[in-house]
Design an enzyme around this catalytic site. Structure first.
Site, PDB file in Angstrom:
ATOM      1  N   PHE A  38      46.248  46.005  43.829  1.00 22.47           N
ATOM      2  CA  PHE A  38      45.500  46.403  42.670  1.00 22.47           C
ATOM      3  C   PHE A  38      45.049  45.443  41.580  1.00 22.47           C
ATOM      4  CE2 PHE A  38      47.807  47.007  38.754  1.00 22.47           C
ATOM      5  CZ  PHE A  38      48.786  46.369  38.944  1.00 22.47           C
ATOM      6  N   LYS A  39      45.847  44.253  41.867  1.00 20.93           N
ATOM      7  CA  LYS A  39      45.413  43.240  40.799  1.00 20.93           C
ATOM      8  C   LYS A  39      43.957  42.842  40.695  1.00 20.93           C
ATOM      9  CE  LYS A  39      50.130  41.635  40.020  1.00 20.93           C
ATOM     10  NZ  LYS A  39      50.811  42.796  40.890  1.00 20.93           N
ATOM     11  N   ASP A  40      43.160  43.074  41.906  1.00 20.50           N
ATOM     12  CA  ASP A  40      41.763  43.008  41.788  1.00 20.50           C
ATOM     13  C   ASP A  40      40.991  43.687  40.726  1.00 20.50           C
ATOM     14  OD1 ASP A  40      41.559  41.299  44.141  1.00 20.50           O
ATOM     15  OD2 ASP A  40      41.549  42.882  45.367  1.00 20.50           O
ATOM     16  N   LEU A  53      41.518  41.624  37.740  1.00 19.62           N
ATOM     17  CA  LEU A  53      41.192  40.087  37.751  1.00 19.62           C
ATOM     18  C   LEU A  53      39.791  39.933  38.050  1.00 19.62           C
ATOM     19  CD1 LEU A  53      44.807  38.655  39.123  1.00 19.62           C
ATOM     20  CD2 LEU A  53      43.165  37.907  37.085  1.00 19.62           C
TER      21      LEU A  53
END
Ligand SMILES: *Cc1c(COP(=O)(O)O)cnc(C)c1O
Length: 490
Positions: free
Chosen positions: A108-110, A113
């Site tokens: 989910f950090k995509d 980021l």
């Protein structure tokens, strides 16, 4: 728009807040008039993820024009996610799963980021800063790769990622050491994640800005203390809500609960921001693994980090000091920065603090909490797969399990569970949960998992073990500063 520190009256504009990441007094930046800002879900109906993102991000970073933000959002997300909606919501049983793992690194950090490098680059331009921005990141696995994917080949930036040698999964390591790009460095350290994090923090402290400025470099951070990373996470709460309205699952104005697998309290805080902006949010349910410091805090008002650290099968949530909780305390206390600075000092020096009754009551209005141990996590993966045919990763399973307990206590509202990683990022645990013996090699396990479930392996993970290894540096844990200085001078 002005952003103020959680620990003093120090304030800067939104562009500076994005570039600095953290305030000089150690506090975290928040928009001073968050409660006067508003984004109406009805105005976003029928819009695409990118259009929603442009509206929401411009509300928080109003130094950018509408036209600029529209272009920036497209640069960040256009064609990078495997699903057209970026963050689809799917129905699983009587609940909904908000899939946040369809991006370039399957975590989910995509979502955040992908956007942060664009925000940093454009903020830098507007402020007339010419130095190269060097991003330093310590990672326990997911952040490093998502940050590399976001920053590689972005003009005027460089990125160095430090990971613990032997401390990340084979898949996570392969993702990082095969990273291409003309401005990326990946380095293992002989030590654990805390050593990497401490080394990076010490490097920030030792460098100060001045002595690097003469070399044309400014250091910055890609972790979730940066508002530029939190703000893009608000978007998917709105997107999911609008998707439920469009599918006739709810009516516009109905409140909806969100259950969030939580580590650093960034993801769930973005849900609180959405609520402040006017999204009809019922309860925000904080789901923890065996490291249940937040469950204890949200049910008793006492935060105590002096406890055993457990390495679990949901490693991205193995954390005892949740940085972004500080922002929540500030907001729930009505901006009482002196009080917050006091709590944080106690946390640092004694290892615990207890919030006052008014603050605790205000937290309880918004939040519920629950935790789930490793066995329950595996049982939940199996149960969810057997009952609904839905395969989830270990972090998501923690939230699914906590959601069940939460609903058993009674709620009128529909419940959305945030899913933070592809099951193929943690294939060994997921396959074992289904009762199969995993092979030794993690890439072979991915194939076993595919053979067992027929759920497609994400493109970015398939074939990763065939890619050339480009980064092989390993350094002692106390050499991070020297390593960074050498890279900066190169
Ligand atoms: C980072 C991460 C989390 C925790 O998110 P926070 O914003 O730190 O609370 C949960 N699941 C996965 C897979 C992650 O990578």
């Amino acid at each position: 728009m002005l952003y103020q520190s959680t620990r003093s009256t120090h304030s800067v504009n939104s562009l500076q807040a994005i570039l600095e990441g953290i305030a000089p007094d150690g506090g975290l930046y928040l928009p001073t008039d968050l409660n006067n800002l508003s984004v109406k879900a009805e105005d976003l109906m029928g819009k695409s993820f990118e259009e929603m993102a442009a509206t929401i991000l411009r509300t928080l970073f109003d130094e950018f024009t509408e036209e600029e933000m529209t272009e920036m959002v497209h640069r960040a997300y256009g064609g990078k996610f495997e699903t057209e909606d970026v963050t689809p919501t799917v129905k699983v049983g009587e609940d909904y799963v908000l899939e946040l793992f369809r991006g370039p690194t399957s975590a989910f950090k995509d979502v955040a980021l992908s956007m942060l490098p664009v925000l940093i680059t454009e903020a830098k331009k507007k402020l007339g800063i010419t130095e190269k921005i060097m991003i330093l990141t310590a990672t326990s696995g997911d952040t490093g790769k998502a940050a590399l994917e976001g920053f590689h080949d972005v003009d005027g930036t460089g990125i160095i990622v430090f990971y613990p040698n032997g401390g990340v999964s084979a898949v996570q390591k392969a993702q990082m050491v095969t990273q291409e790009g003309n401005n990326v460095t990946v380095c293992a350290i002989d030590g654990n994640f805390d050593d990497a994090q401490t080394g990076v923090k010490n490097t920030f402290a030792a460098c100060g800005d001045k002595d690097l400025k003469s070399k044309g470099v400014m250091l910055s951070s890609a972790n979730s203390i940066n508002m530029g990373r939190l703000a893009p996470q608000i978007v998917y709460y709105y997107k999911s809500y609008c998707d439920l309205v469009a599918a006739d699952e709810i009516k516009m104005g109905d409140t909806v609960n969100f259950v969030v697998p939580t580590g650093n309290f960034g993801d769930i805080l973005a849900g609180y921001f959405a609520k402040c902006l006017g999204l009809p949010v019922g309860k925000l349910v904080c789901a923890s693994n065996q490291n249940d410091v937040l469950t204890e805090f949200l049910t008793t008002g006492r935060y105590d980090r002096r406890r055993t650290f457990h390495r679990t099968n949901s490693p991205s949530m193995d954390i005892l000091v949740s940085s972004n909780l500080e922002r929540m305390l500030y907001l729930a206390s009505g901006g009482d920065y002196a009080k917050i600075a006091g709590y944080m000092k106690d946390l640092n020096q004694i290892g615990e603090y207890t919030v006052d009754e008014a603050l605790f009551a205000s937290l309880q209005e918004t939040f519920a909490a629950g935790c789930c141990d490793q066995e329950q996590t595996l049982a939940c993966i199996k149960d969810t797969y057997t009952t609904y045919g839905y395969l989830c990763d270990t972090h998501t399973a923690v939230a699914v399990d906590v959601a069940k307990a939460f609903k058993a206590r009674g709620t009128q509202d529909k419940t959305v569970i945030l899913s933070t990683a592809s099951p193929y990022k943690f294939p060994v645990a997921v396959l074992s949960a289904l009762g199969e013996e995993p092979a030794e090699d993690e890439f072979a396990v991915m194939e076993q998992l595919y053979a067992r479930t027929n759920v497609p392996v994400p493109q970015n993970l398939a074939g990763l073990n065939q890619k050339p290894v480009l980064h092989t540096d390993v350094i002692p844990k106390d050499s991070i500063l020297d390593y960074v200085l050498k890279k900066v001078e190169a």
